[in-house]
Design a protein around this motif. Structure first.
Motif, PDB file in Angstrom:
ATOM      1  N   HIS A 134      29.172  67.929 -12.700  1.00  0.00           N
ATOM      2  CA  HIS A 134      28.462  66.770 -12.156  1.00  0.00           C
ATOM      3  C   HIS A 134      27.014  67.100 -11.797  1.00  0.00           C
ATOM      4  O   HIS A 134      26.301  66.237 -11.273  1.00  0.00           O
ATOM      5  N   GLY A 135      26.602  68.339 -12.041  1.00  0.00           N
ATOM      6  CA  GLY A 135      25.256  68.755 -11.682  1.00  0.00           C
ATOM      7  C   GLY A 135      25.116  69.148 -10.229  1.00  0.00           C
ATOM      8  O   GLY A 135      24.003  69.423  -9.762  1.00  0.00           O
ATOM      9  N   GLU A 136      26.234  69.194  -9.505  1.00  0.00           N
ATOM     10  CA  GLU A 136      26.203  69.543  -8.086  1.00  0.00           C
ATOM     11  C   GLU A 136      26.159  71.060  -7.934  1.00  0.00           C
ATOM     12  O   GLU A 136      26.915  71.784  -8.598  1.00  0.00           O
ATOM     13  N   ALA A 137      25.298  71.551  -7.054  1.00  0.00           N
ATOM     14  CA  ALA A 137      25.223  72.987  -6.793  1.00  0.00           C
ATOM     15  C   ALA A 137      26.464  73.426  -6.035  1.00  0.00           C
ATOM     16  O   ALA A 137      26.825  72.836  -5.018  1.00  0.00           O
ATOM     17  N   VAL A 138      27.127  74.469  -6.538  1.00  0.00           N
ATOM     18  CA  VAL A 138      28.311  75.000  -5.866  1.00  0.00           C
ATOM     19  C   VAL A 138      28.032  76.345  -5.198  1.00  0.00           C
ATOM     20  O   VAL A 138      28.753  76.757  -4.287  1.00  0.00           O
ATOM     21  N   LEU A 139      26.973  77.019  -5.643  1.00  0.00           N
ATOM     22  CA  LEU A 139      26.678  78.364  -5.150  1.00  0.00           C
ATOM     23  C   LEU A 139      25.226  78.681  -5.439  1.00  0.00           C
ATOM     24  O   LEU A 139      24.695  78.302  -6.503  1.00  0.00           O
ATOM     25  N   GLU A 140      24.567  79.382  -4.508  1.00  0.00           N
ATOM     26  CA  GLU A 140      23.218  79.879  -4.761  1.00  0.00           C
ATOM     27  C   GLU A 140      23.077  81.237  -4.084  1.00  0.00           C
ATOM     28  O   GLU A 140      23.700  81.505  -3.063  1.00  0.00           O
ATOM     29  N   TYR A 141      22.274  82.094  -4.682  1.00  0.00           N
ATOM     30  CA  TYR A 141      22.027  83.411  -4.092  1.00  0.00           C
ATOM     31  C   TYR A 141      20.792  84.020  -4.740  1.00  0.00           C
ATOM     32  O   TYR A 141      20.367  83.619  -5.836  1.00  0.00           O
ATOM     33  N   VAL A 142      20.204  84.991  -4.051  1.00  0.00           N
ATOM     34  CA  VAL A 142      19.122  85.807  -4.603  1.00  0.00           C
ATOM     35  C   VAL A 142      19.689  87.188  -4.895  1.00  0.00           C
ATOM     36  O   VAL A 142      20.493  87.716  -4.112  1.00  0.00           O
ATOM     37  N   ARG A 143      19.310  87.749  -6.022  1.00  0.00           N
ATOM     38  CA  ARG A 143      19.630  89.153  -6.270  1.00  0.00           C
ATOM     39  C   ARG A 143      18.422  89.821  -6.899  1.00  0.00           C
ATOM     40  O   ARG A 143      17.553  89.165  -7.472  1.00  0.00           O
ATOM     41  N   TRP A 144      18.375  91.143  -6.765  1.00  0.00           N
ATOM     42  CA  TRP A 144      17.313  91.897  -7.409  1.00  0.00           C
ATOM     43  C   TRP A 144      17.924  93.056  -8.174  1.00  0.00           C
ATOM     44  O   TRP A 144      18.912  93.653  -7.763  1.00  0.00           O
TER      45      TRP A 144
END
Length: 341
Positions: A134-144
């Motif tokens: 549905h285009g809904e964000a389920v997860l976000e994070y930063v990594r390097w």
């Protein structure tokens, strides 16, 4: 001209670039069954529809780390196929549950670049978002991640992003409808609740698991993670396949059931480091330290901030006198979880 993908090198990244990763993945009960076969995961909320429904949800969602691994795996061909090492995480939040039948895809924005002094590699920071059908964000994070250069040359301007040391408790996203006011401690497996944990308390999770070569490669393939260091024994000078860091995360999180059986849902990833490499034959144990606690607006639901340490040494070993990680430490993970009050 070759039609195959050799992966990106450090000089191929541009600040502000948004990369849309290929191959969306529809998840099912198969992922859950395989996940629980690979790790000693026993969280009741992710094992039983009936238990999840008693907690206000429509059914049992997919394990939080299944969502993480699937979203992460999509990024590997574009971000870390030529990686030397995955260095850390920050500002991670689970934004909504992933349900059986959902289709996940990922995109990443390049938010930082820094070439290493040897001129042969550099560090790339990305902010990754996983979305459902549905285009809904389920997860976000930063990594390097440290990535090899294709050839030595001019370095881009150094930009190191400013990242929060932790996700604030009031920024945690509680799944809609979650209600622990009628929580069944007997079915969950332990009686410990929010008030039973003290900041600074250290919990020994007791059990250990020896990692086998086949299982870590099977796990990594399950998430469609194609990083060469996990499969190709000729990729490292020592001839060993590096264990995918996420495999260690899931193993340690599953081991934490002993003492934290009621920390049902991961909702934020404050920070993390793969402190030392892990290889087949290593026996992994885990311990946790309680870092913080917070109340939430959801009925019967509290939040606990934990440091989860995976080690192949003694429980409680963490850093040496010079501030470096003890050689036995494999993982240092700082996260928020939800548990009953």
């Amino acid at each position: 001209m070759s039609k195959t993908n050799a992966g990106r090198f450090f000089e191929d990244y541009r600040l502000g670039e948004v990369i849309h990763h290929a191959v969306p993945r529809t998840v099912s009960g198969g992922e859950r069954a395989m996940y629980h076969a690979l790790y000693p995961a026993r969280g009741a909320l992710y094992s039983s529809d009936a238990f999840a429904q008693s907690c206000g949800l429509s059914e049992s969602p997919m394990d939080d780390l299944i969502a993480f691994h699937l979203v992460f795996g999509k990024t590997v061909p574009d971000i870390s196929l030529n990686a030397v090492a995955n260095l850390g995480y920050a500002e991670g939040r689970w934004l909504r549950p992933v349900w059986p039948g959902d289709t996940l895809r990922s995109s990443s924005e390049v938010i930082g670049l820094k070439q290493n002094s040897n001129g042969k590699s550099g560090v790339v920071w990305v902010r990754t978002t996983g979305r459902n059908q549905h285009g809904e964000a389920v997860l976000e994070y930063v990594r390097w991640v440290m990535v090899r250069r294709r050839a030595e040359g001019d370095a881009p301007a150094t930009v190191i992003p400013e990242l929060a040391k932790s996700v604030a408790a009031n920024d945690l996203v509680i799944p809609e409808g979650l209600d622990f006011s009628e929580y069944d401690f007997e079915q969950a497996g332990e009686a410990h609740r929010f008030g039973d944990y003290a900041i600074g308390e250290v919990i020994d999770h007791v059990d250990g698991v020896t990692i086998e070569e086949a299982e870590h490669m099977m796990a990594t393939r399950l998430w469609q993670n194609t990083a060469k260091v996990h499969f190709d024994a000729t990729n490292r000078a020592d001839g060993q396949r590096l264990i995918y860091g996420g495999h260690v995360i899931s193993l340690a999180r599953a081991l934490s059931f002993n003492g934290l059986a009621n920390a049902q849902m991961m909702v934020a990833l404050n920070g993390g480091a793969h402190a030392n490499p892990c290889f087949s034959g290593d026996t992994v144990r885990a311990w946790s330290e309680v870092l913080d606690k917070a109340e939430t607006d959801a009925p019967g639901v509290g939040a606990i901030r934990l440091r989860l340490v995976a080690t192949k040494g003694k429980i409680g070993e963490w850093k040496t006198d010079d501030g470096k990680y003890h050689p036995s430490v494999l993982l240092d993970l700082d996260y928020w979880a939800l548990l009953p009050v």
